[in-house]
Design an enzyme around this catalytic site. Structure first.
Site, PDB file in Angstrom:
ATOM      1  N   HIS A 122       0.841  -1.200   0.000  1.00  0.00           N
ATOM      2  CA  HIS A 122       0.000   0.000   0.000  1.00  0.00           C
ATOM      3  C   HIS A 122       0.875   1.249   0.000  1.00  0.00           C
ATOM      4  CE1 HIS A 122      -3.271  -2.734   1.826  1.00  0.00           C
ATOM      5  NE2 HIS A 122      -3.314  -2.718   0.511  1.00  0.00           N
ATOM      6  N   HIS A 134      -5.170  -5.393 -12.622  1.00  0.00           N
ATOM      7  CA  HIS A 134      -5.127  -4.418 -11.524  1.00  0.00           C
ATOM      8  C   HIS A 134      -3.727  -3.904 -11.213  1.00  0.00           C
ATOM      9  CE1 HIS A 134      -3.494  -7.407  -8.878  1.00  0.00           C
ATOM     10  NE2 HIS A 134      -3.789  -6.786  -7.768  1.00  0.00           N
TER      11      HIS A 134
END
Lengths: 137, 480
Positions: free
Chosen positions: B203, B403
């Site tokens: 992240h 993705h």
């Protein structure tokens, strides 16, 4: 050493071994700490009691690791040592650890949860126990 | 993956023929090289998904597919409730609605270059990142329920952002049908201090520059020009989503025999859509999607504050926000018949083509923005969902695309090969500033640990899944 981490394409496997099932579960927990940081850097000044039960030993390993993930996340702690007792798919344990210290522990990643991937709990031909699964990071 | 077991449908589309327990074929999108490089486990997992009850059309894998648990990461499958279809906690995964949001800044590269280090420091100071970090918001029970019901709409109501932000999100920032009562107390407890936190692992929040326009007209529609500075952030539903994943995987594994579900892999844990467990999972999973949308909205607010400290008066409007790990109820045409389906996208992006009514009006003639994250040293891409001309359904894989780059090597191997400090220094020499509290975390996310994102988006375009619009190069990366 009764624990190790092993490679998975996207995540990390954790594996514990021992003369007893309880030792192997404790080793898998240490391996999970190693997925986050060096367990040798984690102190043991605080204790947390954990209890869980499951229909079989493999589900119990997932429950045990997920219980530790929950305690690490909500107490903002890391654990270094584990004393595990098991009887009839019931587990009680004490986990020793300390509050997370980013600068000192240098945690690489948090563990999101234990998975059923590569999940194995078995007695090896040499009589030792093995407990392993992949954890999602 | 052994290509001999696949039947080539087109240069970038490979069929795994039906065998054994498969109810539909498998379809893998990608170049010969990408598919050949996929692990054999991907094929096994595509086949396992194809055997789940009520699956419609095919079990799909995207060009960035890799070995997941249960479903491959990059796997897509749709189920029909009226045909005995299931919903799978394994098919959504732990990081529910992990996704990418991109913001415009109105700034050019030249505006930012001289202030890059200060901007990096302010972003790192403002945005809680890494394991154990906590946000500035504490939710009581009523606040938690309102957040889980309202998503980004709740966050905007609380003062984090603008109403206009909601127009540039899937479901306009709030998924219907969320059931906070189906979310365990443990999951809520894990989330209590984690609103507005980035998380860890892969992240991040990046400041990026538009380094190349690949479709000028579409880029103009998305508001992108060469040299523009944008911000992209990648994070999800934090502890709440992780706990919901763990809770329901366990419950679905235990309930499967009574539901008559024989699972070849326990990670495929699922429940009939028409069951109390299936409905409870849908309610909890939708609450987690709203949590992720609210989380990205709060982080957007924090990023705006950091930018305003360095560039007073700057505004950061949304380009778009996409989610990756979801199950969504959508209408799709299959064999000429319109059906309501529950589409699982595990590590895949919704990528609706032009004309879709769920898109913001200003994007409808181009298609949905598809935001593809690369690694911190390479590139990210903005794509647009494609219309699949000539296909009866008018779309590929239920309007889905890849993705991200996907990992090329394990974290284990990456940490063995590289040291975090050296990775940070190498990137700094190339003008990319990294801010992270963990040296090992940086090493595990080293750019070379990822596949070539350009090969993945090229394959996605060639396969007709989405069209390339712009390439983004990193300037600053705050690592979770």
């Amino acid at each position: 050493m009764n624990w190790e981490t092993f490679a998975h394409e996207a995540d990390i496997g954790v594996r514990g071994t021992g003369r007893t099932l309880a030792e192997a579960f404790a080793g898998a927990a240490t391996a999970m700490t190693a997925a986050i940081c060096d367990p040798a850097k984690v102190g043991s000044g605080e204790t947390v009691k954990i209890a869980c039960a499951a229909p079989d030993e493999e589900m119990l390993l997932v429950d045990w690791l997920n219980a530790l993930v929950f305690e690490m996340a909500t107490r903002r702690m890391l654990f270094s040592h584990f004393d595990v007792t098991m009887e009839n798919h019931h587990l009680t344990a004490t986990a020793w650890g300390e509050p997370l210290d980013i600068a000192r522990h240098q945690p690489a990643t948090e563990v999101k949860g234990a998975t059923f991937c590569e999940l194995v709990v078995r007695r090896e031909p040499d009589g030792r126990w093995l407990a392993q699964c992949v954890v999602d990071v | 993956m052994d290509l001999k077991s696949l039947r080539q449908r087109g240069e970038f589309e490979w069929e795994l023929p039906m065998a054994d327990a498969m109810r539909v074929p498998g379809v893998i999108f990608g170049s010969r090289e990408l598919v050949a490089a996929m692990d054999e486990k991907v094929r096994e997992q595509v086949a396992n998904v194809a055997g789940l009850p009520g699956i419609v059309e095919a079990s799909y894998a995207m060009p960035d597919a890799h070995w997941g648990y249960g479903f491959p990461i990059g796997g897509i499958a749709a189920f029909d409730a009226d045909a005995g279809g299931v919903v799978s906690a394994g098919g959504v995964g732990f990081d529910i609605s992990c996704g990418v949001r991109t913001l415009h800044t109105g700034l050019k590269l030249a505006d930012v270059e001289a202030h890059k280090a200060r901007l990096a420091d302010r972003l790192f100071a403002r945005i809680p990142a890494g394991i154990g970090s906590t946000g500035g918001i504490r939710l009581d029970a009523a606040g938690m329920a309102a957040m889980l019901k309202g998503g980004a709409r709740w966050a905007v109501g609380e003062g984090y952002g603008l109403d206009a932000d909601l127009l540039r999100m899937e479901e306009f920032g709030c998924v219907a049908g969320a059931d906070p009562g189906a979310v365990s107390e443990q999951a809520k407890k894990r989330q209590r201090d984690e609103m507005g936190t980035l998380g860890s692992g892969n992240h991040y929040l990046e400041v990026q520059v538009v380094s190349e326009l690949l479709d000028e007209a579409a880029a103009r529609t998305f508001g992108l020009a060469a040299g523009d500075v944008v911000v992209s952030l990648h994070c999800g539903s934090r502890g709440l989503g992780h706990q919901i994943g763990a809770d329901f995987l366990r419950e679905m594994v235990l309930a499967a025999p009574a539901a008559g579900l024989a699972l070849p892999d326990r990670e495929l844990a699922c429940a009939p859509l028409k069951s109390s467990l299936g409905q409870r999972y849908l309610g909890a999973m939708r609450a987690a999607i709203n949590c992720a949308l609210a989380n990205r909205q709060i982080i957007t607010h924090l990023a705006r504050q950091a930018f305003a400290e360095v560039f007073p008066g700057v505004e950061l409007p949304l380009l778009y926000d996409v989610s990756h790990n979801t199950c969504k109820e959508e209408a799709h045409t299959v064999d000429g018949v319109r059906r309501r389906l529950f589409v699982h996208r595990k590590g895949a992006t919704r990528a609706f083509g032009p004309g879709h009514l769920e898109l913001p009006r200003e994007y409808q003639h181009v298609g949905q923005p598809v935001l593809i994250g690369g690694s911190m040293g390479t590139a990210s891409y903005v794509l647009a969902g494609a219309a699949a001309a000539g296909r009866k359904t008018g779309e590929h894989a239920f309007g889905s695309a890849c993705h991200g780059a996907g990992r090329a090597m394990s974290r284990h191997e990456a940490a063995r090969r590289w040291h975090g400090r050296a990775v940070v220094d190498d990137l700094a020499a190339r003008g990319i500033l990294i801010r992270s509290s963990s040296s090992r975390g940086v090493a595990e996310e080293a750019p070379l640990a990822y596949k070539d994102v350009t090969a993945v988006v090229d394959a996605a375009e060639q396969a007709g899944l989405a069209c390339k619009v712009a390439r983004l190069a990193p300037l600053v990366c705050v690592k979770g």
